[in-house]
Design a protein around this motif. Sequence first.
Motif, PDB file in Angstrom:
ATOM      1  N   LEU A 138       0.839  -1.201   0.000  1.00  0.00           N
ATOM      2  CA  LEU A 138       0.000   0.000   0.000  1.00  0.00           C
ATOM      3  C   LEU A 138       0.874   1.253   0.000  1.00  0.00           C
ATOM      4  CD1 LEU A 138      -3.061   0.617   0.153  1.00  0.00           C
ATOM      5  CD2 LEU A 138      -2.720   1.046   2.595  1.00  0.00           C
ATOM      6  N   MET A 139       1.948   1.194   0.801  1.00  0.00           N
ATOM      7  CA  MET A 139       2.876   2.328   0.859  1.00  0.00           C
ATOM      8  C   MET A 139       3.531   2.559  -0.519  1.00  0.00           C
ATOM      9  SD  MET A 139       6.423   2.665   2.932  1.00  0.00           S
ATOM     10  CE  MET A 139       7.213   1.538   1.813  1.00  0.00           C
ATOM     11  N   ALA A 140       3.911   1.445  -1.177  1.00  0.00           N
ATOM     12  CA  ALA A 140       4.537   1.557  -2.507  1.00  0.00           C
ATOM     13  C   ALA A 140       3.568   2.197  -3.499  1.00  0.00           C
ATOM     14  CB  ALA A 140       4.973   0.180  -2.988  1.00  0.00           C
ATOM     15  N   VAL A 141       2.309   1.732  -3.454  1.00  0.00           N
ATOM     16  CA  VAL A 141       1.292   2.294  -4.367  1.00  0.00           C
ATOM     17  C   VAL A 141       1.084   3.778  -4.072  1.00  0.00           C
ATOM     18  CG1 VAL A 141      -1.155   2.204  -5.001  1.00  0.00           C
ATOM     19  CG2 VAL A 141       0.136   0.097  -4.772  1.00  0.00           C
ATOM     20  N   CYS A 142       0.967   4.095  -2.751  1.00  0.00           N
ATOM     21  CA  CYS A 142       0.733   5.495  -2.364  1.00  0.00           C
ATOM     22  C   CYS A 142       1.888   6.394  -2.815  1.00  0.00           C
ATOM     23  CB  CYS A 142       0.560   5.600  -0.852  1.00  0.00           C
ATOM     24  SG  CYS A 142      -1.025   5.013  -0.320  1.00  0.00           S
ATOM     25  N   LEU A 143       3.117   5.927  -2.577  1.00  0.00           N
ATOM     26  CA  LEU A 143       4.276   6.746  -2.967  1.00  0.00           C
ATOM     27  C   LEU A 143       4.340   6.906  -4.488  1.00  0.00           C
ATOM     28  CD1 LEU A 143       7.085   5.608  -0.499  1.00  0.00           C
ATOM     29  CD2 LEU A 143       6.038   7.850  -0.653  1.00  0.00           C
ATOM     30  N   GLY A 144       4.018   5.804  -5.205  1.00  0.00           N
ATOM     31  CA  GLY A 144       3.987   5.879  -6.675  1.00  0.00           C
ATOM     32  C   GLY A 144       2.967   6.890  -7.157  1.00  0.00           C
ATOM     33  N   CYS A 145       1.773   6.827  -6.535  1.00  0.00           N
ATOM     34  CA  CYS A 145       0.702   7.761  -6.924  1.00  0.00           C
ATOM     35  C   CYS A 145       1.085   9.199  -6.572  1.00  0.00           C
ATOM     36  CB  CYS A 145      -0.603   7.389  -6.234  1.00  0.00           C
ATOM     37  SG  CYS A 145      -1.307   5.896  -6.910  1.00  0.00           S
ATOM     38  N   LEU A 170       8.107   6.930 -11.132  1.00  0.00           N
ATOM     39  CA  LEU A 170       9.305   6.120 -10.878  1.00  0.00           C
ATOM     40  C   LEU A 170      10.043   6.605  -9.633  1.00  0.00           C
ATOM     41  CD1 LEU A 170      10.573   5.601 -14.523  1.00  0.00           C
ATOM     42  CD2 LEU A 170       9.643   3.886 -12.995  1.00  0.00           C
ATOM     43  N   ALA A 171      10.059   7.927  -9.412  1.00  0.00           N
ATOM     44  CA  ALA A 171      10.699   8.465  -8.204  1.00  0.00           C
ATOM     45  C   ALA A 171       9.956   7.977  -6.963  1.00  0.00           C
ATOM     46  CB  ALA A 171      10.708   9.990  -8.255  1.00  0.00           C
ATOM     47  N   GLY A 172       8.616   7.942  -7.035  1.00  0.00           N
ATOM     48  CA  GLY A 172       7.816   7.419  -5.920  1.00  0.00           C
ATOM     49  C   GLY A 172       8.114   5.954  -5.667  1.00  0.00           C
ATOM     50  N   LEU A 173       8.238   5.167  -6.752  1.00  0.00           N
ATOM     51  CA  LEU A 173       8.555   3.737  -6.606  1.00  0.00           C
ATOM     52  C   LEU A 173       9.941   3.540  -5.990  1.00  0.00           C
ATOM     53  CD1 LEU A 173       7.352   1.724  -9.716  1.00  0.00           C
ATOM     54  CD2 LEU A 173       6.429   1.758  -7.413  1.00  0.00           C
ATOM     55  N   LEU A 174      10.889   4.386  -6.412  1.00  0.00           N
ATOM     56  CA  LEU A 174      12.253   4.293  -5.875  1.00  0.00           C
ATOM     57  C   LEU A 174      12.236   4.573  -4.367  1.00  0.00           C
ATOM     58  CD1 LEU A 174      15.237   3.878  -6.665  1.00  0.00           C
ATOM     59  CD2 LEU A 174      15.423   6.328  -6.895  1.00  0.00           C
ATOM     60  N   ALA A 175      11.453   5.594  -3.984  1.00  0.00           N
ATOM     61  CA  ALA A 175      11.329   5.917  -2.557  1.00  0.00           C
ATOM     62  C   ALA A 175      10.718   4.733  -1.801  1.00  0.00           C
ATOM     63  CB  ALA A 175      10.476   7.170  -2.382  1.00  0.00           C
TER      64      ALA A 175
END
Lengths: 160, 65
Positions: free
Chosen positions: A6-13, A150-155
Amino acid sequence: MTDKLLMAVCLGCLGAATGYALCIRLKRRAEYFADLDDFLRVFSESLVCSLDTVPRVIGDYAARSPLLAKQLGECREAIVSGRPPELSRGSLTEREAALVREVLCGLGSRSAESERAAAENYRRKIGEYGKLAADKYAKLGRSAVKLGFLAGLLAAVLCW
Amino acid sequence: MGIDVIFRIAAVGLITAMVSQILKKSDKDEIATLVTLVGLIIVLLLVVDVLSELFVTLQSVFGAF
């Protein structure tokens, strides 16, 4: 595991939304200059360019860019009330804002012929800024959403 | 630790490569190089603990100090 996904999805979004905001900002800048150029064309084509008719010409012009619409409204109010206009800057740089101030504050202060020549001169200058803004939007604007995502996914990967 | 770090390195590598490609297509070659460098530094930071552990193990295996 679910909360991390969920965190990965949220950061990606979040990254994609940031990129989209940047994309919209770049697009609005490009549209603003095209709209300002169009306004100056309409202004120089209007038969009588005097200070009395400027508010009418401004009022008749339907601006597509929200920033230009706001600036024209402020300029019109200032002309009607006789005060120097305080124009919104929006996403414009200091130099661009100074040029726009110079363009809009000078409307109707010259004779019709010199007004047309000045408008043509300003259109050339604004065209250069507009070309730069359009180039920047074409190059960076369209990839900003992907880069943000991609920056969100990297984070998310680094926080995993 | 374990297999986690390998997946993490793979993910960082993939994302860095994609970002780099997008930036190169946008004529931002210098930023693409910078992003690649940042990716490399991130991966190095991820493996630095494992490397130090490896050296300690090697020292103990060969009796070096």
